[in-house]
Design a protein around this motif. Structure first.
Motif, short mmCIF file in Angstrom:
data_model
loop_
_atom_site.label_atom_id
_atom_site.label_comp_id
_atom_site.label_asym_id
_atom_site.label_seq_id
_atom_site.Cartn_x
_atom_site.Cartn_y
_atom_site.Cartn_z
N SER A 60 -1.04 -8.21 21.90
CA SER A 60 -1.36 -6.88 22.43
C SER A 60 -2.05 -6.04 21.36
N ILE A 61 -2.64 -4.95 21.82
CA ILE A 61 -3.29 -4.04 20.89
C ILE A 61 -2.27 -3.37 19.97
N VAL A 62 -1.02 -3.27 20.44
CA VAL A 62 0.05 -2.72 19.59
C VAL A 62 0.38 -3.71 18.49
N GLU A 63 0.59 -4.98 18.85
CA GLU A 63 0.93 -6.01 17.86
C GLU A 63 -0.20 -6.25 16.87
N LEU A 64 -1.43 -6.08 17.32
CA LEU A 64 -2.58 -6.26 16.44
C LEU A 64 -2.79 -5.06 15.51
N GLY A 65 -2.08 -3.98 15.79
CA GLY A 65 -2.17 -2.79 14.93
C GLY A 65 -3.37 -1.92 15.22
N LEU A 66 -3.88 -1.99 16.44
CA LEU A 66 -5.06 -1.19 16.79
C LEU A 66 -4.72 0.24 17.18
N ASP A 94 -6.67 -2.35 8.87
CA ASP A 94 -6.57 -3.43 7.89
C ASP A 94 -5.55 -4.45 8.42
N SER A 95 -5.65 -5.66 7.92
CA SER A 95 -4.86 -6.76 8.46
C SER A 95 -3.36 -6.62 8.23
N ASP A 96 -2.94 -5.75 7.35
CA ASP A 96 -1.50 -5.52 7.16
C ASP A 96 -0.90 -4.77 8.34
N ARG A 97 -1.72 -4.24 9.23
CA ARG A 97 -1.22 -3.53 10.41
C ARG A 97 -0.76 -4.49 11.50
N ILE A 98 -1.06 -5.78 11.38
CA ILE A 98 -0.60 -6.75 12.37
C ILE A 98 0.91 -6.89 12.22
N GLY A 114 -2.94 -20.72 17.50
CA GLY A 114 -3.80 -21.59 16.71
C GLY A 114 -4.69 -20.84 15.73
N LEU A 115 -4.43 -19.56 15.54
CA LEU A 115 -5.16 -18.76 14.56
C LEU A 115 -4.24 -18.48 13.38
N ALA A 116 -4.69 -18.79 12.19
CA ALA A 116 -3.87 -18.50 11.01
C ALA A 116 -3.85 -17.00 10.80
N PRO A 117 -2.65 -16.41 10.70
CA PRO A 117 -2.61 -14.98 10.40
C PRO A 117 -3.03 -14.73 8.97
N PRO A 118 -3.61 -13.59 8.69
CA PRO A 118 -4.01 -13.30 7.31
C PRO A 118 -2.79 -13.09 6.43
N PRO A 119 -2.91 -13.37 5.14
CA PRO A 119 -1.78 -13.09 4.25
C PRO A 119 -1.59 -11.59 4.11
N ARG A 120 -0.36 -11.20 3.84
CA ARG A 120 -0.11 -9.79 3.52
C ARG A 120 -0.77 -9.50 2.19
N ARG A 121 -1.34 -8.31 2.06
CA ARG A 121 -2.06 -7.96 0.84
C ARG A 121 -1.20 -7.10 -0.06
N SER A 122 -1.50 -7.16 -1.32
CA SER A 122 -0.81 -6.28 -2.27
C SER A 122 -1.83 -5.38 -2.96
N GLY A 123 -2.93 -5.17 -2.34
CA GLY A 123 -4.01 -4.36 -2.91
C GLY A 123 -5.33 -4.83 -2.34
N GLU A 141 -9.17 -21.34 12.85
CA GLU A 141 -9.70 -20.04 12.43
C GLU A 141 -8.58 -19.23 11.81
N GLN A 142 -8.96 -18.33 10.92
CA GLN A 142 -8.01 -17.38 10.36
C GLN A 142 -8.54 -15.98 10.56
N PHE A 143 -7.64 -15.08 10.92
CA PHE A 143 -7.98 -13.67 10.93
C PHE A 143 -8.23 -13.29 9.48
N LYS A 144 -9.35 -12.68 9.19
CA LYS A 144 -9.70 -12.33 7.80
C LYS A 144 -8.75 -11.26 7.25
N PRO A 145 -8.32 -11.44 6.02
CA PRO A 145 -7.54 -10.36 5.40
C PRO A 145 -8.47 -9.23 5.01
N LEU A 146 -8.15 -8.04 5.43
CA LEU A 146 -8.95 -6.85 5.10
C LEU A 146 -8.07 -5.80 4.49
#
Length: 161
Positions: free
Chosen positions: A26-32, A86-90, A102-111, A156-161
């Motif tokens: 959902s758009i909520v889970e995706l952090g939109l 940014d991808s940390d909102r997922i 089947g999509l690799a989630p992006p890693p959590r970022r630390s910066g 595919e992987q969601f790009k970390p942003l």
């Protein structure tokens, strides 16, 4: 508007609005969902797309508005780039659903995103880190294509942003 909706009811209704390119999330889970304002006479929601050129953003905006109006709420759903997505909102549930899809989630970022983070991704099929970037340009701007040497699957992987 009848009985005033709560923020929680709005977010629950928006759980039904899926990303048309990834229909399990959902758009909520995706952090939109950037903002929700429940006023006496209307509901206002701001959505932040993953990328400025996201081809699905207008569909998601219209579906969110339709879903909220179905609850009897005059609704205005707008697109914003502030704050930028940014991808940390997922959410954790969103990350799990991406992997199951089947999509690799992006890693959590630390910066800032490290170049190394873009070169390797855990395979969503077998969990191996023995993967390599095949193309930084996937079918959409927010995804990249990888290959897993362990199970020999492309993914595919969601790009970390």
């Amino acid at each position: 508007m009848g009985e005033r909706l709560t923020r929680e009811q709005v977010l629950e209704a928006l759980q039904d609005v899926k990303d048309p390119e990834i229909p399990v999330i959902s758009i909520v889970e995706l952090g939109l969902v950037a903002d929700v304002v429940v006023a006496a006479d209307e509901v206002r929601v701001a959505l932040t797309p993953t990328f400025a050129g996201c081809p699905a953003v207008e569909l998601m905006r219209a579906e969110a508005e339709r879903r909220l109006r179905a609850l009897g709420a005059p609704a205005i759903v707008t697109i914003t780039f502030d704050p930028p997505w940014d991808s940390d909102r997922i959410s954790a549930a969103g990350r799990r659903k991406l992997k199951e899809f089947g999509l690799a989630p992006p890693p959590r970022r630390s910066g800032a995103v490290d170049l190394i983070e873009l070169l390797v991704a855990d395979c969503p099929y077998c969990g191996s880190a023995d993967t390599r970037l095949e193309s930084a340009f996937g079918p959409t701007l927010c995804r990249a294509i990888y290959y897993c040497d362990a199970c020999r699957q492309s993914f595919e992987q969601f790009k970390p942003l």
